[in-house]
Design an enzyme around this catalytic site. Structure first.
Site, short mmCIF file in Angstrom:
data_model
loop_
_atom_site.label_atom_id
_atom_site.label_comp_id
_atom_site.label_asym_id
_atom_site.label_seq_id
_atom_site.Cartn_x
_atom_site.Cartn_y
_atom_site.Cartn_z
CB SER A 1 -0.97 0.00 1.18
OG SER A 1 -1.88 -1.05 1.02
CB SER B 1 -4.28 -4.75 6.77
OG SER B 1 -4.36 -6.03 6.18
CE LYS C 1 -8.94 -5.83 5.70
NZ LYS C 1 -9.21 -6.65 4.51
N GLY D 1 -14.78 -19.67 0.35
CA GLY D 1 -14.07 -18.80 1.28
C GLY D 1 -15.05 -17.83 1.90
CB ALA D 2 -17.18 -17.70 4.48
CB ALA E 1 -11.01 -11.69 0.95
CG ASN F 1 -15.60 -20.85 4.91
OD1 ASN F 1 -14.60 -20.67 4.21
ND2 ASN F 1 -15.64 -20.56 6.20
NE ARG F 2 -10.65 -24.54 7.43
CZ ARG F 2 -9.41 -24.16 7.70
NH1 ARG F 2 -8.41 -24.95 7.42
NH2 ARG F 2 -9.18 -22.97 8.24
P1 NAP Z 1 -9.18 -14.87 6.26
O1 NAP Z 1 -10.19 -13.91 6.76
O2 NAP Z 1 -8.16 -15.44 7.20
O3 NAP Z 1 -9.99 -16.11 5.60
C1 NAP Z 1 -9.32 -17.23 5.08
C2 NAP Z 1 -10.30 -18.11 4.31
O4 NAP Z 1 -9.58 -19.23 3.76
C3 NAP Z 1 -11.42 -18.69 5.18
O5 NAP Z 1 -12.55 -18.90 4.39
C4 NAP Z 1 -10.80 -20.04 5.59
O6 NAP Z 1 -11.75 -21.01 5.98
C5 NAP Z 1 -10.13 -20.44 4.29
N1 NAP Z 1 -9.07 -21.42 4.49
C6 NAP Z 1 -7.85 -21.19 5.06
N2 NAP Z 1 -7.13 -22.33 5.07
C7 NAP Z 1 -7.91 -23.28 4.51
C8 NAP Z 1 -7.73 -24.67 4.25
N3 NAP Z 1 -6.60 -25.32 4.57
N4 NAP Z 1 -8.74 -25.35 3.65
C9 NAP Z 1 -9.88 -24.71 3.31
N5 NAP Z 1 -10.12 -23.41 3.54
C10 NAP Z 1 -9.15 -22.71 4.13
O7 NAP Z 1 -8.35 -14.27 5.06
P2 NAP Z 1 -8.83 -13.25 3.93
O8 NAP Z 1 -8.41 -11.88 4.29
O9 NAP Z 1 -10.26 -13.51 3.64
O10 NAP Z 1 -7.90 -13.70 2.69
C11 NAP Z 1 -8.17 -14.89 1.97
C12 NAP Z 1 -7.31 -14.92 0.70
O11 NAP Z 1 -7.64 -13.81 -0.12
C13 NAP Z 1 -5.82 -14.84 0.94
O12 NAP Z 1 -5.21 -15.69 0.00
C14 NAP Z 1 -5.47 -13.39 0.64
O13 NAP Z 1 -4.16 -13.24 0.14
C15 NAP Z 1 -6.46 -13.08 -0.47
N6 NAP Z 1 -6.83 -11.65 -0.52
C16 NAP Z 1 -6.65 -10.98 -1.69
C17 NAP Z 1 -7.00 -9.64 -1.79
C18 NAP Z 1 -6.79 -8.88 -3.08
O14 NAP Z 1 -6.91 -7.65 -3.07
N7 NAP Z 1 -6.50 -9.55 -4.18
C19 NAP Z 1 -7.57 -8.98 -0.68
C20 NAP Z 1 -7.77 -9.71 0.51
C21 NAP Z 1 -7.39 -11.05 0.58
P3 NAP Z 1 -12.26 -21.04 7.51
O15 NAP Z 1 -13.27 -19.93 7.63
O16 NAP Z 1 -12.85 -22.38 7.67
O17 NAP Z 1 -11.05 -20.83 8.37
#
Ligand code: NAP
Length: 290
Positions: free
Chosen positions: A24, A69, A73, A133-134, A137, A157-158
């Site tokens: 950022s 971040s 958040k 994914g829940a 993001a 979601n898991r």
């Molecule tokens: P977060 O709030 O920690 O959520 C992680 C998500 O991934 C949850 O749904 C989690 O499931 C799932 N997950 C993690 N490990 C897993 C596994 N081994 N098997 C199945 N599901 C699994 O993180 P976040 O901020 O949402 O970010 C998620 C992803 O999006 C990351 O890869 C991040 O880099 C990417 N992202 C990208 C942007 C962008 O601007 N492009 C912005 C934000 C995030 P549970 O709920 O069951 O734990």
């Protein structure tokens, strides 16, 4: 091109922990420089122990605003004066705007996702979307898509409860129909993907220690007219996107979402459009990691 810091320079910041890896400061400072805006953006290590003081400092130092971040958040919300409708619904904030001492919280991740698709010629209005994914993001993507007119969203979601909570919010407050599923329901995932226009991975599977894994292991889940989005941007092409591309799908990675969520925050702070093509060029040339 160069901004000289002087007595009128305004301050913005990222409040996060860790914060030193963030892209950022680069994105915003390069944009200020190219547009000749007299602002600077710095990264500050802020977590649950000092978030209140950091937010108070926005007012004390008359800062323009901040990004939030991990882990801030959600925990910052009690210290803000107002929330945008999206931030209220999603229950998270990634951008604060300081308007003469009134702090408003916004969430721009979902807008970044929708704009990154629009940039590729894909409008989510009336579309059916399957999202895995829940987390933060995933919630932002699902809720923003629903607010912007997606017809139907299947959320896998898991941890099923998180998908259920997002689906309830969407069903209670938008015209979109949301259905929650456990990620264990693999047959349901295939069925929902077959019936969708867009499939999105919003989990960590495909990056970091999961870099060699694909969320979808069977390429029968992909068909040529499915748009496949992975919001991971490091690597630029995840295993899942490689598989989908081989099956002829249009693929979109997370770079567009990253840049557009920043551009939306930039617009809220400055009223100006971020020089998106210039920023993309920097990322492409320097192969900046996330
Ligand atoms: P977060 O709030 O920690 O959520 C992680 C998500 O991934 C949850 O749904 C989690 O499931 C799932 N997950 C993690 N490990 C897993 C596994 N081994 N098997 C199945 N599901 C699994 O993180 P976040 O901020 O949402 O970010 C998620 C992803 O999006 C990351 O890869 C991040 O880099 C990417 N992202 C990208 C942007 C962008 O601007 N492009 C912005 C934000 C995030 P549970 O709920 O069951 O734990």
């Amino acid at each position: 091109m160069k901004t000289n810091i002087d007595g009128k320079t305004k301050l913005l910041g990222l409040f996060a922990d860790p914060c030193t890896h963030s892209n950022s400061p680069l994105i915003h400072n390069k944009s200020f420089q190219i547009l000749g805006i007299n602002m600077v953006y710095l990264a500050f290590q802020v977590n649950e122990t000092n978030i209140k003081e950091a937010i108070d400092a926005l007012k004390t130092l008359q800062m323009v605003g901040a990004n939030l971040s991990m882990p801030n958040k959600r925990i910052a919300i009690p210290y803000l004066d107002r929330l945008s409708p999206e931030a209220e619904l999603i229950g998270a904030v990634n951008t604060i705007v300081n308007d003469d001492g009134i702090l408003t919280g916004y969430i721009t991740d979902g807008i970044g996702y929708v704009k990154s698709l629009e940039e590729e010629g894909i409008n989510i209005r009336d579309k059916k979307i399957t999202v895995v994914g829940a987390g933060g993001a995933g919630a932002a993507i699902c809720i923003q898509s629903a607010l912007e007119g997606a017809r139907e969203i299947a959320i896998f979601n898991r941890t099923l409860e998180k998908a259920q909570s997002i689906a309830n919010k969407i069903n209670d407050s938008t015209a979109c129909k949301a259905s929650p599923y456990s990620l264990k329901e693999y047959e349901a995932l295939k069925r929902e993907m077959m019936d969708s226009h867009i499939f999105t991975n919003a989990t960590n599977i495909g990056m970091g220690r999961f870099e060699n894994e694909s969320l979808i292991e069977d390429d029968d889940f992909f068909r040529e007219d499915l748009v496949v989005v992975d919001i991971i941007y490091n690597p630029r092409k995840t295993k899942m996107l490689e598989m989908a591309e081989k099956k002829g799908c249009k693929i979109i990675n997370g770079m567009g979402m990253l840049i557009h969520q920043a551009a939306e925050a930039f617009r809220l702070w400055t009223g100006e459009n971020m020089p998106i093509e210039y920023i993309k060029d920097i990322f492409n040339k320097e192969d900046i990691k996330g």
